[in-house]
Design an enzyme around this catalytic site. Structure first.
Site, PDB file in Angstrom:
ATOM      1  N   GLU A 151     129.769  10.286 -12.299  1.00  0.00           N
ATOM      2  CA  GLU A 151     130.106   9.580 -11.677  1.00  0.00           C
ATOM      3  C   GLU A 151     131.783   9.750 -11.885  1.00  0.00           C
ATOM      4  O   GLU A 151     132.863  10.553 -12.962  1.00  0.00           O
ATOM      5  CB  GLU A 151     130.117   8.233 -13.191  1.00  0.00           C
ATOM      6  N   LEU A 175     125.932   4.533 -11.205  1.00  0.00           N
ATOM      7  CA  LEU A 175     125.506   4.579 -12.305  1.00  0.00           C
ATOM      8  C   LEU A 175     124.954   4.360 -12.848  1.00  0.00           C
ATOM      9  O   LEU A 175     123.917   3.456 -13.332  1.00  0.00           O
ATOM     10  CB  LEU A 175     126.604   3.212 -12.276  1.00  0.00           C
ATOM     11  N   ALA A 176     124.157   5.529 -13.586  1.00  0.00           N
ATOM     12  CA  ALA A 176     122.126   5.772 -14.215  1.00  0.00           C
ATOM     13  C   ALA A 176     122.522   6.714 -14.374  1.00  0.00           C
ATOM     14  O   ALA A 176     122.272   8.042 -13.842  1.00  0.00           O
ATOM     15  CB  ALA A 176     121.506   5.491 -12.656  1.00  0.00           C
ATOM     16  N   GLU A 177     122.829   7.671 -15.536  1.00  0.00           N
ATOM     17  CA  GLU A 177     122.367   8.521 -16.344  1.00  0.00           C
ATOM     18  C   GLU A 177     121.587   9.543 -16.518  1.00  0.00           C
ATOM     19  O   GLU A 177     121.374  11.061 -16.140  1.00  0.00           O
ATOM     20  CB  GLU A 177     123.223   8.501 -17.697  1.00  0.00           C
ATOM     21  N   GLN A 216     129.963  11.254 -18.116  1.00  0.00           N
ATOM     22  CA  GLN A 216     131.402  10.557 -18.072  1.00  0.00           C
ATOM     23  C   GLN A 216     131.861  11.102 -20.099  1.00  0.00           C
ATOM     24  O   GLN A 216     133.340  11.026 -20.018  1.00  0.00           O
ATOM     25  CB  GLN A 216     131.633   8.983 -17.824  1.00  0.00           C
ATOM     26  N   PHE A 217     131.486  10.470 -20.856  1.00  0.00           N
ATOM     27  CA  PHE A 217     131.394  10.796 -22.580  1.00  0.00           C
ATOM     28  C   PHE A 217     131.028  11.086 -22.734  1.00  0.00           C
ATOM     29  O   PHE A 217     129.426  10.622 -22.673  1.00  0.00           O
ATOM     30  CB  PHE A 217     132.651   9.262 -22.790  1.00  0.00           C
ATOM     31  N   ASP A 218     130.936  11.401 -24.296  1.00  0.00           N
ATOM     32  CA  ASP A 218     129.716  11.864 -25.058  1.00  0.00           C
ATOM     33  C   ASP A 218     128.777  10.619 -25.503  1.00  0.00           C
ATOM     34  O   ASP A 218     127.697  11.318 -25.431  1.00  0.00           O
ATOM     35  CB  ASP A 218     130.629  12.307 -26.486  1.00  0.00           C
ATOM     36  N   GLY A 219     129.628   9.220 -25.667  1.00  0.00           N
ATOM     37  CA  GLY A 219     128.778   8.295 -26.311  1.00  0.00           C
ATOM     38  C   GLY A 219     127.586   8.167 -25.187  1.00  0.00           C
ATOM     39  O   GLY A 219     126.871   6.715 -25.538  1.00  0.00           O
ATOM     40  N   HIS A 259     133.730   6.930 -27.457  1.00  0.00           N
ATOM     41  CA  HIS A 259     134.355   7.660 -26.673  1.00  0.00           C
ATOM     42  C   HIS A 259     134.911   9.173 -27.363  1.00  0.00           C
ATOM     43  O   HIS A 259     135.882   9.780 -27.584  1.00  0.00           O
ATOM     44  CB  HIS A 259     135.322   7.173 -25.726  1.00  0.00           C
TER      45      HIS A 259
HETATM   46  C1  TPP Z   1     126.266   3.958 -19.838  1.00  0.00           C
HETATM   47  C2  TPP Z   1     128.010   4.410 -19.217  1.00  0.00           C
HETATM   48  N1  TPP Z   1     127.903   5.297 -18.600  1.00  0.00           N
HETATM   49  C3  TPP Z   1     128.919   5.548 -17.976  1.00  0.00           C
HETATM   50  C4  TPP Z   1     130.416   4.519 -18.360  1.00  0.00           C
HETATM   51  C5  TPP Z   1     131.610   4.920 -18.138  1.00  0.00           C
HETATM   52  N2  TPP Z   1     132.182   3.633 -16.799  1.00  0.00           N
HETATM   53  C6  TPP Z   1     132.570   2.559 -18.142  1.00  0.00           C
HETATM   54  S1  TPP Z   1     132.970   1.115 -17.456  1.00  0.00           S
HETATM   55  C7  TPP Z   1     132.285   2.058 -15.911  1.00  0.00           C
HETATM   56  C8  TPP Z   1     132.291   1.047 -14.555  1.00  0.00           C
HETATM   57  C9  TPP Z   1     131.376  -0.121 -14.750  1.00  0.00           C
HETATM   58  O1  TPP Z   1     131.450  -1.108 -13.594  1.00  0.00           O
HETATM   59  P1  TPP Z   1     130.584  -2.467 -13.145  1.00  0.00           P
HETATM   60  O2  TPP Z   1     128.878  -1.620 -14.088  1.00  0.00           O
HETATM   61  O3  TPP Z   1     130.901  -2.323 -11.489  1.00  0.00           O
HETATM   62  O4  TPP Z   1     131.317  -2.968 -13.801  1.00  0.00           O
HETATM   63  P2  TPP Z   1     133.133  -3.002 -14.067  1.00  0.00           P
HETATM   64  O5  TPP Z   1     134.495  -2.303 -14.363  1.00  0.00           O
HETATM   65  O6  TPP Z   1     134.058  -3.231 -12.313  1.00  0.00           O
HETATM   66  O7  TPP Z   1     133.690  -4.606 -14.767  1.00  0.00           O
HETATM   67  C10 TPP Z   1     131.994   3.081 -16.151  1.00  0.00           C
HETATM   68  C11 TPP Z   1     131.187   4.281 -15.144  1.00  0.00           C
HETATM   69  C12 TPP Z   1     129.676   3.705 -19.496  1.00  0.00           C
HETATM   70  N3  TPP Z   1     130.785   3.101 -20.079  1.00  0.00           N
HETATM   71  N4  TPP Z   1     128.803   3.040 -20.023  1.00  0.00           N
END
Ligand code: TPP
Ligand code: MG
Lengths: 364, 326
Positions: free
Chosen positions: B30, B59-61, B83-86, B130
């Site tokens: 991502e 966005l789908a790990e 992207q991060f550990d957690g 994080h």
């Molecule tokens: C499972 C997971 N993967 C990745 C992330 C890192 N991350 C935080 S916000 C984000 C984007 C989220 O986009 P969206 O769902 O459109 O929400 P927005 O931030 O635009 O409000 C990502 C990839 C996370 N927090 N959780």
């Protein structure tokens, strides 16, 4: 017969144009008093102020991070004000506007980003669950909560917030299925702000997001996410439907993330200023302001008072934030489990003794 | 070709070399493309290798891992970033139930040359999820190799070795050390095989075992202890699965004492495995029990408390003192 590649319907419910003209929608009528209109505007202004203040405080080093809500105030205030007592909202990390509507102290929200707490408020008290950072995790939880409401024959509903990026996540799609087969009283509120950090909407979907709902077996509606009246009307109707037992619905609030993803982000690496400028013309506050003006529902005194209130709020945030107590190490151990836990107790004792050793060393 | 590189940049260079070397190597994750990753570790790679090889994913790990497994079956060599550990737990099922077991399940017919990279550890004042250290979950899972560099030179080589491995490798990047700098010879061959530990400081009184972000802390502790007349030998494990026990045991046989330090919770953490193995192998040489320093059995705290959770120089030296006091 040609195989249809996508549904054609991509209408968007709008009740107030960007120019501040009220338009009617037969499917989503809205009855709001003048007082309510003024109150909605007040919410929008104050939510934007909290956001601006938090952004400034982050730059001053008082917050580790801040996720701006800028541009999404109407979506959140519209949805937040459609919730009634007994309803439960499940937020992401950006729902400062919904938190505001649910009566959560903005300082509690700021504390999350300062690092004084990971939650702390009572979900029951506010009808507002904790911020969820892992994308999508809150969606199945909202469904479970709604199932509980259903079992309790409560005339309430849950509303769960998530983003366009989150719509790709397995848990979110699973929660659609659960909500559908159990006919759970839950409304899925997707703020499609067109970006998931640096990834544009097209990386998550080939069809308008609200259209996915039909495949899961419940209705989907797209609403102008920068129109607080439309967001309120659609949310009210979908929540009421759910409360009455008609099951889940998906609302896609079509909006735009005007700021960076968070204060750590640098959007110049992936998007054009011209896109942002185009959305500035659809500002969620401006249109309400001009409507109130045109309808002569407000006078100079109203704006002066609101300015004042906004200043006071900002001041109380600045002072309150610096005064937030740091978390205690004792609470960290104490809150790990509900019941006594021998390992945690032993570690707590050992660490207390270790820290006490410094006190002795440093004694005069 | 020696350059001064941060650890983040050294990993970037390592990825670049891997992409240049083998057209089957792909990067997925991502925000790794145009943004270059939230820590800029993949900066510039999409520009140079194209969107077909440096892929921004939905966005789908779980599917990032699932798709990597499919690509590997098809002969590709995917390197995925979480992207991060957690956030890696979303993909945990694909990692543990599929990635780790494929080679055994197929009786050796299917190889899984997949690298899973993610930052880990605390110390940067981040929000919840994080700052975690999930290495023990992976190290506990048969079928996975787990490595973690502590410095830019190792980072440059280890990431390439991980990618070159025909086994799945979890490559853990100590995020608070991303900005540490060192001279890296990007033309050189790796000094050690991927599975080897390294003695990073010689000493005679006690062996201090660590890895990743805590190695620097341990080196600082050793330098401080020298002033008090204590000679600490520091071992950087580098590989957590398998463990290079020989290097650790040889050291403990020399010093007679052992302290293990990491950020993760000590309960069933890497230090438990090191302590058990050292006790089994060095029982007669040990002057004192193996001691552990690490996180508590609590969730990682809000960042304003993390200085208590993370073992610092004082806590490491406290354990060293207790070890010497036996
Ligand atoms: C499972 C997971 N993967 C990745 C992330 C890192 N991350 C935080 S916000 C984000 C984007 C989220 O986009 P969206 O769902 O459109 O929400 P927005 O931030 O635009 O409000 C990502 C990839 C996370 N927090 N959780
Ligand atoms: Mg988004």
């Amino acid at each position: 017969m040609a195989i249809p590649t996508h549904a054609v319907d991509d209408t968007c419910v709008q009740l107030l144009t960007p120019e501040g003209e009220r338009v009617a929608n037969a499917d989503f009528p809205l009855d709001v008093s003048d007082d309510e209109l003024r109150a909605l505007y007040r919410d929008l202004v104050l939510v934007r102020r909290v956001d601006a203040e938090a952004t400034a405080l982050q730059r001053q080093g008082e917050l580790g991070l801040w996720a701006q809500v800028l541009g999404q105030e109407a979506a959140q205030v519209g949805a937040g004000r459609a919730l009634v007592s007994g309803d439960m909202a499940f937020p992401t990390y950006r729902e400062h506007g919904v938190a505001w509507c649910r009566g959560v102290d903005p300082l509690a929200v700021l504390g999350l980003f300062r690092g004084t707490t990971n939650g702390g408020w009572s979900p029951e008290e506010h009808g507002f669950a904790h911020y969820t950072i892992v994308i999508g995790d809150q969606c199945p939880q909202a469904v479970g909560y709604a199932m509980g409401m259903q079992h309790d024959a409560a005339e309430n509903a849950a509303m769960v917030f998530f983003g366009d990026g989150a719509s790709s996540q397995g848990d979110v799609n699973e929660s659609f299925i659960w909500a559908s087969v159990f006919n759970a009283p839950v409304v899925f509120f997707c703020q499609n702000n067109q970006w998931a950090i640096s990834e544009p909407l097209e990386r998550q979907t080939r069809i308008p997001l609200f259209q996915r709902a039909w495949g899961f077996g419940f209705p989907g509606v797209r609403v102008d996410g920068n129109d607080v009246l439309a967001c309120l009307a659609v949310s009210r109707q979908m929540l009421q439907r759910a409360r009455e037992g008609a099951g889940p619905a998906l609302i896609e609030a079509f909006t735009y993330r005007m700021g960076a993803h968070t204060t750590s982000d640098d959007p110049t690496r992936y998007r054009l200023d011209t896109d942002v400028e185009a959305w500035r013309l659809r500002d969620p506050l401006e249109r309400v302001r001009s409507f109130l003006h045109k309808q002569q529902l407000v006078d100079d005194a109203f704006f002066a008072e609101l300015d004042d209130e906004s200043e006071q709020l900002a001041l109380s945030l600045r002072d309150g934030l610096r005064a937030l107590p740091d978390p205690s190490i004792d609470d960290l151990f104490a809150n790990a489990y509900a019941e006594p836990h021998s390992l945690v107790e032993r570690q707590h004792d050992e660490f207390a003794r270790y820290l006490a050793g410094f006190a002795i060393e440093n004694a005069p | 070709m020696t350059e001064t590189l941060t650890m983040g940049r050294a990993i970037n260079q390592g990825l670049r070399c891997a992409l240049e070397r083998d057209p089957k190597t792909l990067l997925m994750g991502e925000d790794i493309g145009r943004l270059g990753g939230v820590f800029r570790v993949t900066d510039g790679l999409q520009k140079d290798f194209g969107e077909q090889r440096v892929i921004d994913t939905p966005l789908a790990e779980s599917s990032i891992l699932g798709a990597a497994i499919g690509l590997a079956m098809r002969g590709y060599r995917p390197v995925v970033e979480i992207q991060f550990d957690g956030l890696v737990y979303v993909a945990f099922d694909q990692i543990v139930s599929q990635l780790a077991k494929m080679h055994a399940r197929s009786a050796g017919r299917v190889r899984m040359p997949v690298t899973v990279r993610h930052p880990y550890g605390g110390g940067i004042g981040a929000v919840e999820h994080h700052s975690e250290s999930p290495e023990a979950y992976f190290a506990h899972t048969a079928g996975l190799r787990v490595v973690t560099p502590s410095n830019p030179v190792d980072a440059f080589h280890l990431v390439q070795q991980a990618i070159a491995s025909d086994d799945p490798v979890v490559f853990l990047e100590p995020k608070r050390r991303y900005w540490d700098k060192a001279e890296v010879d990007v033309g050189s061959a790796p000094g050690l095989p991927m599975g080897s530990a390294r003695v990073v400081r010689s000493g005679t009184d006690v062996t201090l075992v660590s890895y990743g972000p805590m190695v620097r802390t341990c080196l600082e502790a050793a330098a401080a202890a020298e002033g008090d007349g204590t000679s600490i030998e520091v071992v950087d494990l580098r590989s957590l699965a398998p463990l290079d026990l020989k290097t650790v045991i040889d050291s403990v046989r020399r010093t007679g004492r052992c302290v293990v330090a990491h950020e993760a919770s000590v309960f069933l953490g890497m230090s438990a495995e090191v302590a058990a193995s050292v006790t089994e192998e060095c029982f007669y040489e040990l002057e004192s029990p193996v001691l552990r320093v690490g996180g508590f059995h609590t969730p990682y705290p809000p960042s304003r408390l993390e200085h208590h959770y993370l073992p610092d120089l004082d806590r490491v030296l406290d354990a060293v003192d207790r070890s010497l006091a036996y």
